[in-house]
Design an enzyme around this catalytic site. Structure first.
Site, PDB file in Angstrom:
ATOM      1  N   ARG A   1      51.249 -37.013  46.549  1.00 22.56           N
ATOM      2  CA  ARG A   1      52.198 -37.087  45.445  1.00 22.56           C
ATOM      3  C   ARG A   1      53.613 -37.360  45.930  1.00 22.56           C
ATOM      4  O   ARG A   1      54.491 -37.693  45.126  1.00 22.56           O
ATOM      5  CB  ARG A   1      52.196 -35.784  44.643  1.00 22.56           C
ATOM      6  CG  ARG A   1      50.942 -35.555  43.826  1.00 22.56           C
ATOM      7  CD  ARG A   1      51.091 -34.336  42.939  1.00 22.56           C
ATOM      8  NE  ARG A   1      49.877 -34.039  42.189  1.00 22.56           N
ATOM      9  CZ  ARG A   1      49.569 -34.586  41.013  1.00 22.56           C
ATOM     10  NH1 ARG A   1      50.393 -35.462  40.473  1.00 22.56           N
ATOM     11  NH2 ARG A   1      48.448 -34.262  40.397  1.00 22.56           N
TER      12      ARG A   1
ATOM     13  N   ARG B   1      44.334 -38.287  20.934  1.00 23.00           N
ATOM     14  CA  ARG B   1      43.151 -37.616  21.485  1.00 23.00           C
ATOM     15  C   ARG B   1      42.915 -36.281  20.782  1.00 23.00           C
ATOM     16  O   ARG B   1      43.855 -35.568  20.452  1.00 23.00           O
ATOM     17  CB  ARG B   1      43.327 -37.353  22.997  1.00 23.00           C
ATOM     18  CG  ARG B   1      43.156 -38.557  23.850  1.00 23.00           C
ATOM     19  CD  ARG B   1      42.856 -38.221  25.298  1.00 23.00           C
ATOM     20  NE  ARG B   1      43.798 -37.304  25.926  1.00 23.00           N
ATOM     21  CZ  ARG B   1      43.912 -37.154  27.242  1.00 23.00           C
ATOM     22  NH1 ARG B   1      43.146 -37.863  28.052  1.00 23.00           N
ATOM     23  NH2 ARG B   1      44.787 -36.306  27.753  1.00 23.00           N
TER      24      ARG B   1
ATOM     25  N   ARG C   1      45.591 -30.968  21.899  1.00 21.99           N
ATOM     26  CA  ARG C   1      46.179 -30.197  22.987  1.00 21.99           C
ATOM     27  C   ARG C   1      47.688 -30.378  23.038  1.00 21.99           C
ATOM     28  O   ARG C   1      48.216 -31.454  22.751  1.00 21.99           O
ATOM     29  CB  ARG C   1      45.557 -30.597  24.325  1.00 21.99           C
ATOM     30  CG  ARG C   1      44.069 -30.351  24.403  1.00 21.99           C
ATOM     31  CD  ARG C   1      43.525 -30.642  25.787  1.00 21.99           C
ATOM     32  NE  ARG C   1      43.936 -31.955  26.288  1.00 21.99           N
ATOM     33  CZ  ARG C   1      43.454 -32.498  27.398  1.00 21.99           C
ATOM     34  NH1 ARG C   1      42.556 -31.862  28.111  1.00 21.99           N
ATOM     35  NH2 ARG C   1      43.867 -33.688  27.788  1.00 21.99           N
TER      36      ARG C   1
ATOM     37  N   LYS D   1      42.554 -43.411  34.889  1.00 25.85           N
ATOM     38  CA  LYS D   1      42.328 -43.315  36.329  1.00 25.85           C
ATOM     39  C   LYS D   1      41.144 -42.410  36.654  1.00 25.85           C
ATOM     40  O   LYS D   1      40.325 -42.732  37.527  1.00 25.85           O
ATOM     41  CB  LYS D   1      43.610 -42.783  36.980  1.00 25.85           C
ATOM     42  CG  LYS D   1      43.627 -42.700  38.481  1.00 25.85           C
ATOM     43  CD  LYS D   1      45.048 -42.568  38.991  1.00 25.85           C
ATOM     44  CE  LYS D   1      45.827 -41.472  38.343  1.00 25.85           C
ATOM     45  NZ  LYS D   1      45.407 -40.100  38.728  1.00 25.85           N
TER      46      LYS D   1
ATOM     47  N   ARG E   1      55.959 -36.079  30.612  1.00 25.01           N
ATOM     48  CA  ARG E   1      55.041 -36.271  31.747  1.00 25.01           C
ATOM     49  C   ARG E   1      55.211 -37.658  32.360  1.00 25.01           C
ATOM     50  O   ARG E   1      55.168 -37.826  33.589  1.00 25.01           O
ATOM     51  CB  ARG E   1      53.595 -36.082  31.287  1.00 25.01           C
ATOM     52  CG  ARG E   1      53.230 -34.644  30.924  1.00 25.01           C
ATOM     53  CD  ARG E   1      51.912 -34.577  30.175  1.00 25.01           C
ATOM     54  NE  ARG E   1      50.787 -35.029  30.988  1.00 25.01           N
ATOM     55  CZ  ARG E   1      49.613 -35.375  30.473  1.00 25.01           C
ATOM     56  NH1 ARG E   1      49.419 -35.368  29.160  1.00 25.01           N
ATOM     57  NH2 ARG E   1      48.633 -35.759  31.277  1.00 25.01           N
TER      58      ARG E   1
END
Length: 220
Positions: A86, A121, A154, A13, A165
């Site tokens: 949100r 990642r 991370r 996004k 998440r």
């Protein structure tokens, strides 16, 4: 034209938002940037935000919408909302503040694909350069291409964190999706879904075509 982007973490996004802003001259409105700018400006709301964050508390919906409306008063043109609203309360606050939303665009991606995309990642902390073990691996395993410094996996890209998440996103976003679908049925805006499992360019082409079909103007 004002657009809201919705999508789970890892859906790309942010990349598409950057492209839309560059191509159609939207001003991006994101919660994090907005809070930092308000604090730096020492505005009345900014001082409230600073004290709230210093106390470790959450910024209320009322303050978030206040910051959005304050920002919209200081500039003109089309806006791209990323990370706001949100909640239903924030969406209602935008409507009550006279903000017309023309398009809500939801990026769809399976949880399995998101987990694969995010857990692989690796990041170079000093520069922010991002690598992917499958799609964009570094030339030397575990090393940044330019500096040779170590890359970091991370903590928020670990599988258990990614799944958590995603759970929070689904819980928070489902009511918003239903809210905007209802708004579309009343003819007040358009709600569209785009599959985000293609290449960046494939997704970009779909998004750009949709925005142009609604009157967005950028380089032909």
């Amino acid at each position: 034209m004002n657009i809201i982007l919705l999508g789970p973490p890892g859906a790309g996004k942010g990349t598409q938002a950057q492209y839309l802003c560059e191509t159609f001259r939207f001003r991006q409105v994101s919660t994090g940037d907005m809070l930092r700018e308000a604090i730096a400006a020492k505005s009345e709301l900014g001082l409230q935000v600073e004290s709230i964050l210093a106390a470790g508390e959450l910024v209320t919906d009322e303050i978030i919408i206040g910051l959005v409306l304050e920002l919209l008063e200081t500039s003109s043109g089309g806006y791209l909302f990323d990370g706001v609203p949100r909640t239903i309360a924030q969406a209602e606050g935008l409507r009550a503040g006279g903000v017309q939303i023309d398009l809500v665009l939801e990026f769809i991606l399976s949880d399995e694909f998101i987990v694969e995309r995010l857990t692989a990642r690796r990041v170079h902390p000093a520069s922010g350069r991002v690598y992917h073990l499958k799609f964009r691996p570094p030339k030397v395993v575990g090393k940044d291409d330019l500096t040779g410094e170590p890359l970091v996996h991370r903590s928020d890209d670990h599988e258990e964190t990614v799944l958590a998440r995603l759970g929070v996103y689904r819980e928070q976003t489902l009511p918003l999706i239903e809210y905007f679908q209802a708004a579309e049925s009343q003819g007040s805006m358009r709600f569209e879904r785009i599959s985000a499992d293609g290449s960046m360019q494939e997704v970009r082409t779909q998004v750009e075509a949709l925005v142009r079909s609604l009157g967005g103007r950028g380089p032909a």
